[in-house]
Design an enzyme around this catalytic site. Structure first.
Site, PDB file in Angstrom:
ATOM      1  N   ASP A  60       0.498  -1.587   0.251  1.00 52.02           N
ATOM      2  CA  ASP A  60       0.353  -0.010  -0.170  1.00 52.02           C
ATOM      3  C   ASP A  60       0.575   1.064   0.274  1.00 52.02           C
ATOM      4  O   ASP A  60       0.264   2.629  -0.128  1.00 52.02           O
ATOM      5  CB  ASP A  60      -1.121   0.059   1.070  1.00 52.02           C
ATOM      6  CG  ASP A  60      -0.448  -0.059   2.644  1.00 52.02           C
ATOM      7  OD1 ASP A  60       0.972  -0.185   2.393  1.00 52.02           O
ATOM      8  OD2 ASP A  60      -0.888   0.175   3.350  1.00 52.02           O
ATOM      9  N   CYS A 120       6.792 -11.598  -3.483  1.00 51.85           N
ATOM     10  CA  CYS A 120       6.195 -11.612  -2.430  1.00 51.85           C
ATOM     11  C   CYS A 120       5.596 -13.008  -1.606  1.00 51.85           C
ATOM     12  O   CYS A 120       5.748 -14.065  -1.697  1.00 51.85           O
ATOM     13  CB  CYS A 120       5.518 -10.622  -2.293  1.00 51.85           C
ATOM     14  SG  CYS A 120       4.034 -10.616  -3.467  1.00 51.85           S
TER      15      CYS A 120
END
Length: 161
Positions: A39, A66
């Protein structure tokens, strides 16, 4: 599956997750840990990662990942396509959204970054060795944190809490 990675010519693994890749311990693969928060990826993060990918490619193929292989991985793959492969923003975004990286809410931050990034500035920064790109055209930034956060203002002696 280390044997599969090695058979595919992978020599560097770049991890964007917060935890390190302990599973690479004892292998001959180079582990690079670049923890990112989906984010709040910045141009500096992107520039650093693109340089790590290029450095890894000097040794062989590079695997990026990730936790789920979605927003952080998709975003970095898209930026690689744009910066190094000359893809348009739209082509890279289509691959990111339709190519198995994720869709919907999970990709909101990655899509937002791709929509506002100053591609030319990032490309120039990667090539020149700069640590940051210029802000995107028309960018609006929040007030400096010392002005925005009353507790921080108090701790710095700038006013009441």
């Amino acid at each position: 599956d280390l044997p599969t990675l090695q058979a595919q010519g992978i020599s560097t693994v770049i991890n964007f997750y917060q935890r390190t890749d302990d599973w690479l311990s004892g292998s001959n693969l180079t582990a690079v840990h670049e923890p990112l928060h989906a984010d709040r990826v910045t141009d500096t993060d992107v520039i650093r990662v693109l340089r790590e990918i290029r450095a890894g490619q000097q040794q062989g193929k590079v695997l990026i990942h990730c936790k789920h292989g979605q927003n952080r991985t998709g975003l970095m793959a898209a930026m690689y396509r744009i910066v190094f492969d000359g893809w348009s923003r739209e082509q890279a975004m289509a691959e990111m959204l339709e190519g198995g990286f994720g869709d919907g809410e999970l990709m909101t931050d990655a899509v937002g970054y791709l929509n506002r990034v100053n591609v030319a500035a990032v490309r120039d920064a990667v090539a020149s060795g700069a640590l940051a790109a210029l802000p995107p055209a028309g960018a609006q930034y929040a007030r400096p944190v010392a002005k925005a956060c009353p507790l921080l203002r108090h701790r710095r002696g700038l006013g009441p809490q």
